[in-house]
Write an enzyme that holds these catalytic residues in place. Sequence first.
Site, PDB file in Angstrom:
ATOM      1  N   ARG A  46       0.868  -1.178   0.000  1.00  0.00           N
ATOM      2  CA  ARG A  46       0.000   0.000   0.000  1.00  0.00           C
ATOM      3  C   ARG A  46       0.906   1.230   0.000  1.00  0.00           C
ATOM      4  O   ARG A  46       2.127   1.105   0.041  1.00  0.00           O
ATOM      5  CB  ARG A  46      -1.013   0.002   1.160  1.00  0.00           C
ATOM      6  CG  ARG A  46      -0.709  -0.774   2.390  1.00  0.00           C
ATOM      7  CD  ARG A  46       0.378  -0.193   3.239  1.00  0.00           C
ATOM      8  NE  ARG A  46       0.157   1.206   3.490  1.00  0.00           N
ATOM      9  CZ  ARG A  46       1.084   2.061   3.754  1.00  0.00           C
ATOM     10  NH1 ARG A  46       2.360   1.701   3.804  1.00  0.00           N
ATOM     11  NH2 ARG A  46       0.819   3.338   3.973  1.00  0.00           N
ATOM     12  N   GLY A  47       0.291   2.405  -0.042  1.00  0.00           N
ATOM     13  CA  GLY A  47       1.069   3.632  -0.202  1.00  0.00           C
ATOM     14  C   GLY A  47       1.196   3.904  -1.701  1.00  0.00           C
ATOM     15  O   GLY A  47       1.527   2.982  -2.469  1.00  0.00           O
ATOM     16  N   ALA A  48       0.924   5.151  -2.102  1.00  0.00           N
ATOM     17  CA  ALA A  48       0.807   5.451  -3.540  1.00  0.00           C
ATOM     18  C   ALA A  48       2.007   4.996  -4.381  1.00  0.00           C
ATOM     19  O   ALA A  48       1.834   4.275  -5.374  1.00  0.00           O
ATOM     20  CB  ALA A  48       0.521   6.938  -3.724  1.00  0.00           C
ATOM     21  N   ARG A  71      -7.238  -0.190  -6.657  1.00  0.00           N
ATOM     22  CA  ARG A  71      -7.437   0.862  -5.640  1.00  0.00           C
ATOM     23  C   ARG A  71      -7.600   2.179  -6.394  1.00  0.00           C
ATOM     24  O   ARG A  71      -6.700   2.580  -7.140  1.00  0.00           O
ATOM     25  CB  ARG A  71      -6.272   0.928  -4.648  1.00  0.00           C
ATOM     26  CG  ARG A  71      -6.307  -0.225  -3.648  1.00  0.00           C
ATOM     27  CD  ARG A  71      -5.476   0.036  -2.432  1.00  0.00           C
ATOM     28  NE  ARG A  71      -6.101   0.947  -1.482  1.00  0.00           N
ATOM     29  CZ  ARG A  71      -5.431   1.499  -0.470  1.00  0.00           C
ATOM     30  NH1 ARG A  71      -4.144   1.271  -0.309  1.00  0.00           N
ATOM     31  NH2 ARG A  71      -6.055   2.290   0.371  1.00  0.00           N
ATOM     32  N   GLN A 127      -2.083   2.434  10.106  1.00  0.00           N
ATOM     33  CA  GLN A 127      -0.794   2.429   9.394  1.00  0.00           C
ATOM     34  C   GLN A 127       0.269   3.237  10.136  1.00  0.00           C
ATOM     35  O   GLN A 127       1.463   2.963  10.020  1.00  0.00           O
ATOM     36  CB  GLN A 127      -0.939   3.027   7.981  1.00  0.00           C
ATOM     37  CG  GLN A 127      -1.740   2.186   7.022  1.00  0.00           C
ATOM     38  CD  GLN A 127      -3.181   2.662   6.956  1.00  0.00           C
ATOM     39  OE1 GLN A 127      -3.747   3.071   7.974  1.00  0.00           O
ATOM     40  NE2 GLN A 127      -3.785   2.601   5.788  1.00  0.00           N
ATOM     41  N   ASP A 184      -1.764  10.739  -1.940  1.00  0.00           N
ATOM     42  CA  ASP A 184      -2.112   9.726  -2.943  1.00  0.00           C
ATOM     43  C   ASP A 184      -2.392  10.346  -4.297  1.00  0.00           C
ATOM     44  O   ASP A 184      -2.359   9.674  -5.320  1.00  0.00           O
ATOM     45  CB  ASP A 184      -3.324   8.920  -2.484  1.00  0.00           C
ATOM     46  CG  ASP A 184      -2.901   7.991  -1.384  1.00  0.00           C
ATOM     47  OD1 ASP A 184      -2.795   8.468  -0.239  1.00  0.00           O
ATOM     48  OD2 ASP A 184      -2.624   6.821  -1.675  1.00  0.00           O
TER      49      ASP A 184
END
Length: 358
Positions: free
Chosen positions: A53-55, A90, A201, A242
């Site tokens: 995860r994380g852009a 996503r 997170q 993001d």
Amino acid sequence: MKINGKEYRTIWFDTQSKDVQIIDQTKLPHQFIIKNLKTVKEAISAIKNMEVRGAPLIGGTAAYGIVLAVKENNDLNFITKISEDLIQSRPTAINLKWAVDRMIKKLSSINKDEYLSVALKEAKDICDEDEKFCKNIGLNGLKIIEEIYNKKKNTVNILTHCNAGWLATINWGTATSPIYHAHKKGIPVHVWVDETRPRNQGANLTSFELNEEQIPNTIIADNTGGILMQRGDVDMCIVGTDRTLSTGDVCNKIGTYLKALAAYDNGVPFYVALPSSTIDWDIKNFNNIPIEERDPQELSHIEGLDENNNLKKVLIYPKKSKSLNLAFDVTPAKYVTGLITEKGICEASNKALKKMFK
Ligand code: MRU
């Protein structure tokens, strides 16, 4: 950066197994598991389930997802079709579409027999580039921390939200990169880590990675930042994003907007760190950003270690209650002190972004 003293990146291609390997972030901080992705469908599900995860890391995984698609079926129709599923996995992080478009463009101009080698090189280039950009974001953001330290001559207290650390990128992180660079330079820093409900997170990933690098940090409930700012205990905020519009409006993890309002009210500088791959040059009105809505179970249930050190999920809400799980919000540009990019620091405005990048 390090886990148990050993250097890692968050994603890599394993030349022996010919699989893509990731660190399963749903198990951190309690279990460190390296997972193999063998098919593009596995890459899609790793993104959906937030094992990655994380852009920027979502972008890197999408790029390697295309490599896996090429391995499965060396046909551009198949690859283009499955790339739509990758993009939908996503919706908010723009890096996902950016990386997929870049991969497909590359494949569209070459012969079939070159697909695999070219896709592998392009995915690696995307990841190497992200690492370089994040390092430069760190060097640029370091100047702000240094300036505060030179005035204050005491520990610089930085508040961050969610995880925009190295685990959210390929390496270094965006929001954490200036912090890592300051720490390496001997500037005393302390990080207020927003827990970041519902998936935690901040607590599970940001605090974990700062601990591994021996950087002092304190986890706070998401609602604590306001009083800390009123008390003068926060020198600056740095968050990731993001999707940042060319207008300078910043979409990031839910709760970022409220931190920006508190920072604005208390005169605390509020910086956003981002690589250029996170800029959306097309959407002009932030109401048009697709905001991901995730399973309400992420709110109503919580996972942790039980008395036997096993991971266990428990229900914490009344069984009959409904809940709403919006994953992102938008901070209007007027609340952003500056954007820390790989090219330098600029105002959160169309004029400044255009000048820096076009
Ligand atoms: O839902 P997540 O964990 O993918 O959200 C991550 C964030 O909101 C980060 O701040 C953002 O992706 C920037 S990562 C450098």
